[in-house]
Design a protein around this motif. Structure first.
Motif, PDB file in Angstrom:
ATOM      1  N   GLU A 147      -1.938 147.995 -14.832  1.00 29.62           N
ATOM      2  CA  GLU A 147      -1.708 148.089 -12.845  1.00 29.62           C
ATOM      3  C   GLU A 147      -1.105 147.264 -12.796  1.00 29.62           C
ATOM      4  N   PHE A 148      -0.264 146.755 -11.502  1.00 28.34           N
ATOM      5  CA  PHE A 148      -0.026 145.536 -10.831  1.00 28.34           C
ATOM      6  C   PHE A 148      -1.172 145.213  -9.827  1.00 28.34           C
ATOM      7  N   ALA A 149      -1.316 143.993  -9.351  1.00 29.26           N
ATOM      8  CA  ALA A 149      -2.100 143.567  -8.321  1.00 29.26           C
ATOM      9  C   ALA A 149      -2.102 143.835  -6.963  1.00 29.26           C
ATOM     10  N   GLN A 150      -2.884 143.948  -6.260  1.00 33.92           N
ATOM     11  CA  GLN A 150      -2.787 144.245  -4.683  1.00 33.92           C
ATOM     12  C   GLN A 150      -2.893 142.505  -4.266  1.00 33.92           C
ATOM     13  N   ILE A 151      -2.745 142.074  -3.352  1.00 30.74           N
ATOM     14  CA  ILE A 151      -2.673 140.675  -2.237  1.00 30.74           C
ATOM     15  C   ILE A 151      -3.352 140.900  -1.827  1.00 30.74           C
ATOM     16  N   LYS A 152      -3.977 140.680  -1.017  1.00 35.79           N
ATOM     17  CA  LYS A 152      -5.010 140.622  -0.029  1.00 35.79           C
ATOM     18  C   LYS A 152      -4.187 140.088   1.425  1.00 35.79           C
ATOM     19  N   SER A 153      -4.385 139.844   2.413  1.00 33.93           N
ATOM     20  CA  SER A 153      -3.740 139.476   3.425  1.00 33.93           C
ATOM     21  C   SER A 153      -4.778 138.679   3.956  1.00 33.93           C
ATOM     22  N   THR A 154      -6.426 138.752   3.803  1.00 34.38           N
ATOM     23  CA  THR A 154      -6.765 138.256   4.486  1.00 34.38           C
ATOM     24  C   THR A 154      -7.871 137.309   3.347  1.00 34.38           C
ATOM     25  N   ASP A 155      -8.465 136.283   3.659  1.00 35.25           N
ATOM     26  CA  ASP A 155      -9.169 134.869   3.189  1.00 35.25           C
ATOM     27  C   ASP A 155     -10.813 135.276   2.699  1.00 35.25           C
ATOM     28  N   PRO A 156     -11.363 135.258   1.381  1.00 37.28           N
ATOM     29  CA  PRO A 156     -12.913 135.829   1.241  1.00 37.28           C
ATOM     30  C   PRO A 156     -13.934 135.160   2.452  1.00 37.28           C
ATOM     31  N   ALA A 157     -14.799 135.649   2.246  1.00 35.74           N
ATOM     32  CA  ALA A 157     -15.899 134.840   3.109  1.00 35.74           C
ATOM     33  C   ALA A 157     -16.378 133.727   1.857  1.00 35.74           C
ATOM     34  N   VAL A 158     -16.511 132.777   2.942  1.00 36.09           N
ATOM     35  CA  VAL A 158     -18.047 131.819   1.776  1.00 36.09           C
ATOM     36  C   VAL A 158     -19.040 132.112   1.687  1.00 36.09           C
ATOM     37  N   LYS A 159     -19.471 131.513   1.022  1.00 37.74           N
ATOM     38  CA  LYS A 159     -20.439 132.338  -0.256  1.00 37.74           C
ATOM     39  C   LYS A 159     -19.710 133.872  -0.724  1.00 37.74           C
ATOM     40  N   SER A 160     -19.181 133.913  -1.006  1.00 34.17           N
ATOM     41  CA  SER A 160     -18.193 135.204  -1.908  1.00 34.17           C
ATOM     42  C   SER A 160     -18.314 134.708  -3.355  1.00 34.17           C
ATOM     43  N   ARG A 161     -18.248 135.945  -4.375  1.00 30.93           N
ATOM     44  CA  ARG A 161     -18.631 135.341  -5.548  1.00 30.93           C
ATOM     45  C   ARG A 161     -16.745 136.196  -6.012  1.00 30.93           C
ATOM     46  N   LEU A 162     -16.287 135.290  -6.774  1.00 28.34           N
ATOM     47  CA  LEU A 162     -14.833 135.635  -7.097  1.00 28.34           C
ATOM     48  C   LEU A 162     -14.637 135.660  -8.167  1.00 28.34           C
ATOM     49  N   TYR A 163     -13.110 135.899  -8.344  1.00 32.45           N
ATOM     50  CA  TYR A 163     -12.965 135.887 -10.786  1.00 32.45           C
ATOM     51  C   TYR A 163     -11.785 135.086 -10.602  1.00 32.45           C
ATOM     52  N   VAL A 164     -11.693 134.443 -12.000  1.00 30.66           N
ATOM     53  CA  VAL A 164     -11.087 134.025 -12.598  1.00 30.66           C
ATOM     54  C   VAL A 164     -10.164 133.881 -13.652  1.00 30.66           C
ATOM     55  N   TYR A 165      -9.505 133.829 -14.439  1.00 28.76           N
ATOM     56  CA  TYR A 165      -8.921 134.130 -15.764  1.00 28.76           C
ATOM     57  C   TYR A 165      -7.901 133.704 -15.905  1.00 28.76           C
ATOM     58  N   GLY A 166      -7.640 132.750 -17.138  1.00 22.11           N
ATOM     59  CA  GLY A 166      -6.881 132.154 -17.595  1.00 22.11           C
ATOM     60  C   GLY A 166      -6.505 131.858 -19.221  1.00 22.11           C
ATOM     61  N   TRP A 167      -5.434 131.402 -19.477  1.00 21.40           N
ATOM     62  CA  TRP A 167      -4.966 131.511 -21.415  1.00 21.40           C
ATOM     63  C   TRP A 167      -5.643 129.662 -21.415  1.00 21.40           C
ATOM     64  N   GLY A 168      -5.616 128.545 -20.188  1.00 19.71           N
ATOM     65  CA  GLY A 168      -5.801 127.442 -20.369  1.00 19.71           C
ATOM     66  C   GLY A 168      -7.096 126.696 -21.774  1.00 19.71           C
ATOM     67  N   THR A 169      -7.155 125.433 -21.820  1.00 17.70           N
ATOM     68  CA  THR A 169      -7.652 124.762 -22.593  1.00 17.70           C
ATOM     69  C   THR A 169      -9.070 125.130 -22.461  1.00 17.70           C
ATOM     70  N   THR A 170      -9.987 125.363 -23.100  1.00 13.54           N
ATOM     71  CA  THR A 170     -11.548 125.928 -22.703  1.00 13.54           C
ATOM     72  C   THR A 170     -12.161 124.424 -23.061  1.00 13.54           C
ATOM     73  N   GLU A 171     -13.794 124.666 -22.763  1.00 14.86           N
ATOM     74  CA  GLU A 171     -14.842 123.118 -22.991  1.00 14.86           C
ATOM     75  C   GLU A 171     -14.635 122.782 -24.586  1.00 14.86           C
ATOM     76  N   THR A 172     -13.647 123.639 -25.851  1.00 12.23           N
ATOM     77  CA  THR A 172     -13.697 122.676 -26.737  1.00 12.23           C
ATOM     78  C   THR A 172     -12.419 122.068 -26.811  1.00 12.23           C
ATOM     79  N   GLY A 173     -11.116 121.256 -26.065  1.00 12.15           N
ATOM     80  CA  GLY A 173     -10.222 121.229 -25.636  1.00 12.15           C
ATOM     81  C   GLY A 173      -8.920 121.508 -26.198  1.00 12.15           C
ATOM     82  N   ASN A 174      -9.348 122.853 -26.912  1.00 16.33           N
ATOM     83  CA  ASN A 174      -8.252 123.803 -27.199  1.00 16.33           C
ATOM     84  C   ASN A 174      -7.580 124.914 -26.508  1.00 16.33           C
ATOM     85  N   VAL A 175      -6.952 125.010 -26.969  1.00 18.13           N
ATOM     86  CA  VAL A 175      -5.669 125.895 -26.114  1.00 18.13           C
ATOM     87  C   VAL A 175      -6.654 127.588 -26.260  1.00 18.13           C
ATOM     88  N   SER A 176      -7.627 128.188 -25.758  1.00 20.44           N
ATOM     89  CA  SER A 176      -8.066 129.427 -25.723  1.00 20.44           C
ATOM     90  C   SER A 176      -6.615 131.050 -26.066  1.00 20.44           C
TER      91      SER A 176
END
Length: 252
Positions: free
Chosen positions: A142-171
């Motif tokens: 599925e494609f992603a939907q985008i939000k027209s309002t900012d999230p509330a303070v203290k709300s929990r959100l999720y991030v994803y990526g292929w960047g380098t990890t705590e090991t110093g290597n790209v995931s």
């Protein structure tokens, strides 16, 4: 995803197509060379999913973006539009988008036909060729939907990526982490309004720039822009750029 004996005109067309494919292969080879030489090519901006977990599935619209500046994340928000960060792009140079797999070097490569920048922010759109992506596309459902309002303070959100990890290597595989919103009064690296967060289970950094900040419904609230010590991160506000995004997609 993109008989019989060829006529001279057909041969010319086939040769031109072959030349285009050769150029595309050279572009990708060059992008991989940049990343191999400098996995932290976007230093000074956001560095990796640190202390994150392997993603069990590909979230809505999640793609990898690569340019001569290095690797980033992005979000496919329609069949031919990708949302990412301005600082991931290099003007006048090609941008490649990898679609369809959690694996870093798996899936298919598509190419941006034109890049659009929301001035004064770190928000950008990449225009793909019409018909490049139809769902389901490999592991992307599925494609992603985008939000027209900012999230509330203290709300929990999720991030994803292929960047380098705590090991110093790209995931080699997609990772994710949970973060907590601390405010919406910060700024992205382009000077635009941003969402601020601190880590809950992990945080982003170089290699994850341009990727999505998802809310609990997996709708995109922000675009990874910059980070500081301790995992504090700023995400370009999608709500602030909502009108520009819609207008650009309708009237490119």
């Amino acid at each position: 995803m993109p008989s019989g004996q060829a006529k001279p005109q057909d041969e010319i067309v086939q040769q031109e197509k072959g030349a285009v494919m050769n150029r595309r292969h050279k572009i990708i080879a060059g992008l991989f060379a940049v990343l191999a030489a400098s996995p932290m090519a976007l230093q000074g901006t956001a560095s990796a999913i640190v202390n994150g977990s392997d993603a069990k599935s590909l979230p809505p619209g999640m793609v990898e973006v690569r340019s001569d500046k290095g690797g980033c994340g992005g979000t496919l928000i329609s069949p031919d539009w990708v949302l990412t960060a301005v600082h991931c792009l290099l003007a006048g140079h090609p941008t490649a988008i990898r679609i369809g797999s959690k694996g870093r070097d798996m899936g298919d490569w598509k190419y941006s036909q034109k890049d659009y920048i929301h001035e004064g922010t770190d928000i950008a759109l990449l225009k793909l060729s019409a018909g490049d992506v139809t769902l389901p596309y490999k592991d992307l459902s599925e494609f992603a939907q985008i939000k027209s309002t900012d999230p509330a303070v203290k709300s929990r959100l999720y991030v994803y990526g292929w960047g380098t990890t705590e090991t110093g290597n790209v995931s080699p595989t997609l990772k994710w982490a949970e973060v907590a919103v601390t405010g919406t009064d910060c700024h992205d690296v382009g000077g635009g309004p941003a969402i601020c967060s601190t880590p809950v289970t992990g945080y982003t950094g170089t290699g994850d720039s341009g990727g999505p900040l998802y809310d609990q419904n997996m709708h995109v609230a922000g675009v990874v822009s910059s980070g500081f010590s301790g995992g504090r991160t700023q995400y370009g506000s999608v709500a602030n750029s909502w009108d520009w995004i819609v207008h650009t997609m309708v009237n490119p």
